[in-house]
Design an enzyme around this catalytic site. Sequence first.
Site, PDB file in Angstrom:
ATOM      1  N   ARG A 102      12.728 -18.851  58.191  1.00 23.65           N
ATOM      2  CA  ARG A 102      13.428 -18.352  59.367  1.00 23.65           C
ATOM      3  C   ARG A 102      13.029 -19.149  60.591  1.00 23.65           C
ATOM      4  O   ARG A 102      11.850 -19.381  60.844  1.00 23.65           O
ATOM      5  CB  ARG A 102      13.100 -16.863  59.565  1.00 23.65           C
ATOM      6  CG  ARG A 102      13.846 -16.230  60.709  1.00 23.65           C
ATOM      7  CD  ARG A 102      13.652 -14.736  60.745  1.00 23.65           C
ATOM      8  NE  ARG A 102      12.267 -14.357  60.999  1.00 23.65           N
ATOM      9  CZ  ARG A 102      11.873 -13.106  61.192  1.00 23.65           C
ATOM     10  NH1 ARG A 102      12.743 -12.122  61.093  1.00 23.65           N
ATOM     11  NH2 ARG A 102      10.608 -12.828  61.434  1.00 23.65           N
ATOM     12  N   THR A 106      15.759 -18.788  66.803  1.00 26.64           N
ATOM     13  CA  THR A 106      17.080 -18.185  66.584  1.00 26.64           C
ATOM     14  C   THR A 106      17.032 -17.014  65.611  1.00 26.64           C
ATOM     15  O   THR A 106      17.974 -16.224  65.542  1.00 26.64           O
ATOM     16  CB  THR A 106      18.049 -19.223  66.020  1.00 26.64           C
ATOM     17  OG1 THR A 106      17.625 -19.619  64.702  1.00 26.64           O
ATOM     18  CG2 THR A 106      18.106 -20.467  66.909  1.00 26.64           C
ATOM     19  N   ASP A 197       3.097 -10.392  57.879  1.00 21.77           N
ATOM     20  CA  ASP A 197       3.796 -11.482  57.207  1.00 21.77           C
ATOM     21  C   ASP A 197       3.467 -11.436  55.719  1.00 21.77           C
ATOM     22  O   ASP A 197       2.327 -11.686  55.312  1.00 21.77           O
ATOM     23  CB  ASP A 197       3.375 -12.832  57.803  1.00 21.77           C
ATOM     24  CG  ASP A 197       4.179 -13.982  57.244  1.00 21.77           C
ATOM     25  OD1 ASP A 197       4.095 -14.246  56.024  1.00 21.77           O
ATOM     26  OD2 ASP A 197       4.905 -14.619  58.022  1.00 21.77           O
ATOM     27  N   ASP A 200       2.026 -14.708  54.082  1.00 20.80           N
ATOM     28  CA  ASP A 200       0.656 -14.991  54.494  1.00 20.80           C
ATOM     29  C   ASP A 200      -0.328 -14.047  53.818  1.00 20.80           C
ATOM     30  O   ASP A 200      -1.408 -14.476  53.365  1.00 20.80           O
ATOM     31  CB  ASP A 200       0.527 -14.851  56.021  1.00 20.80           C
ATOM     32  CG  ASP A 200       1.115 -16.046  56.762  1.00 20.80           C
ATOM     33  OD1 ASP A 200       1.339 -17.086  56.129  1.00 20.80           O
ATOM     34  OD2 ASP A 200       1.340 -15.926  57.973  1.00 20.80           O
TER      35      ASP A 200
END
Length: 206
Positions: A102, A106, A197, A200
């Site tokens: 991603r 944006t 995340d 991660d």
Amino acid sequence: MTLTLLEHPLVDDIVSRLRHRQTGPAEFRALTRRLGRLLVAEATRGLRTEPVAVETPLEETKGRQIVGGLVAIPVLRAGLGLLDAVTDLCPWAVVGYLGMERDEVTLEPRDYYAKLPPMAGSTALVLDPMLATGGSGSAACGYVKAEGPESVLFLCVVAAPEGIARMRADHPDVPIFAAALDRELNANGFILPGLGDFGDRLHGTD
């Protein structure tokens, strides 16, 4: 589009442990694999079967076996956490890979890798643990549909209402199977309350 939320004490327990900030990578991976098995079992409930004759040690009886192919497509890299659950329960499954990330400005997805097997006549399981904005999930489903599977199912751990809405608009024919539906996205597109995340935490990186 149908959204199936897993309702089971085991699911509640695992998701709570995944959310905890002090859950380390080894435990996080083990929990993800356990939860993945529950997701895969629910998602594959509708697979077609056919009758077969089975010879037990004592006599012949009737049984059923799954027909049609199954393809697992983890969205890299977080989706790898759910892949073992598919191959544990469905060792005949074929595996494809989609690399997507991603754009942090944006919030739209961009792809960097795709390796998909032939899928005609097969059920495709798209594995993407976090359905946040829905951009990556929608793009992944678009890639997979282009290969012509019989059906596409989307499996995630946590979903946000915004992601559900995006999938409903872009792919109303793709059922979603999730362990939790969270409240909202923050300004950076992260799910709240979420679990951080996923990639991660799964791989022990920052």
